[in-house]
Design a protein around this motif. Structure first.
Motif, mmCIF file in Angstrom:
data_model
loop_
_atom_site.group_PDB
_atom_site.id
_atom_site.type_symbol
_atom_site.label_atom_id
_atom_site.label_comp_id
_atom_site.label_asym_id
_atom_site.label_seq_id
_atom_site.Cartn_x
_atom_site.Cartn_y
_atom_site.Cartn_z
ATOM 1 N N SER A 1 -50.840 -5.693 38.813
ATOM 2 C CA SER A 1 -50.897 -5.921 40.265
ATOM 3 C C SER A 1 -49.526 -5.831 40.922
ATOM 4 N N PRO B 1 -50.587 1.276 44.685
ATOM 5 C CA PRO B 1 -51.897 0.678 44.416
ATOM 6 C C PRO B 1 -52.737 1.449 43.395
ATOM 7 N N ARG C 1 -51.779 0.502 39.917
ATOM 8 C CA ARG C 1 -52.220 -0.834 39.488
ATOM 9 C C ARG C 1 -53.513 -0.743 38.685
ATOM 10 N N ALA D 1 -57.043 -1.606 45.497
ATOM 11 C CA ALA D 1 -55.721 -2.189 45.714
ATOM 12 C C ALA D 1 -55.134 -2.702 44.403
ATOM 13 N N GLU E 1 -58.876 -6.205 42.773
ATOM 14 C CA GLU E 1 -58.720 -6.375 44.220
ATOM 15 C C GLU E 1 -59.060 -5.071 44.930
ATOM 16 N N ASP F 1 -59.542 -2.458 48.004
ATOM 17 C CA ASP F 1 -58.946 -2.154 49.296
ATOM 18 C C ASP F 1 -60.054 -2.340 50.340
#
Length: 179
Positions: free
Chosen positions: A34, A39, A42, A122, A126, A128
């Motif tokens: 992260s 992104p 990640r 993201a 997580e 986006d």
């Protein structure tokens, strides 16, 4: 090393690998991934790490089950005669199987996230805000499962310790007379 000691050791070590690997993945791997600047990187880094861990986890699960079979066979007499042993064995088996299924499902979701990551992830767990619903749903589930899996694995370890306590001569004696 006797067969029982070997089976018990393999059984315990593979449960520890499941617990430690899943906890390290949630905290270390997903947490470190992260922090990547990009992104898309990640999710890619997290997916690469989980792909490397998957074969080890698969061998650990298979070894755990294979080591459990001779342990149950050796303890069949205690299961039949000592109060609580059969119940605890059934609970531990159920927790192990459900945990294995949750872990497998998490891997399937991880593959989906990896496949869809270029559509707006993201991070590993997580989404986006602009990501498609399929990706968001998979990531939301993974966010929960990454903590559920160590819970199952830890429960298996605790139940194994309880089994060990039930094998103490005093406990065997008490369990035989409770029946």
């Amino acid at each position: 090393m006797s067969g029982n000691l070997l089976a018990r050791s393999v059984h315990d070590l593979t449960a520890a690998a499941w617990f430690g690997g899943s906890l390290m993945g949630a905290i270390g791997l997903n947490g470190a991934a992260s922090q990547a600047q990009n992104p898309a990187e990640r999710t890619r880094l997290s997916s690469l790490g989980w792909k490397r861990w998957a074969p080890v986890q698969t061998v650990a699960f298979a070894s755990h089950i294979m080591a459990g079979i001779p342990l149950m066979w050796e303890n069949k007499g205690r299961m039949a005669s000592q109060e609580g042993v059969t119940r605890l064995s059934a609970i531990k088996t159920g927790v192990t199987l459900v945990g294995a299924l949750v872990t497998l499902y998490s891997g399937i979701l991880g593959q989906k996230v990896d496949r869809l990551a270029d559509q707006g992830a993201a991070g590993a767990t997580e989404p986006d805000p602009a990501a498609p619903e399929e990706l968001k749903a998979a990531q939301k589930q993974l966010k929960v499962l990454q903590w559920t899996i160590p819970f199952f694995a830890g429960t298996v370890i605790v139940l194994g310790a309880k089994h060990g306590e039930m094998q103490r001569p005093k406990r065997v004696f008490e369990g035989l007379f409770k029946r």
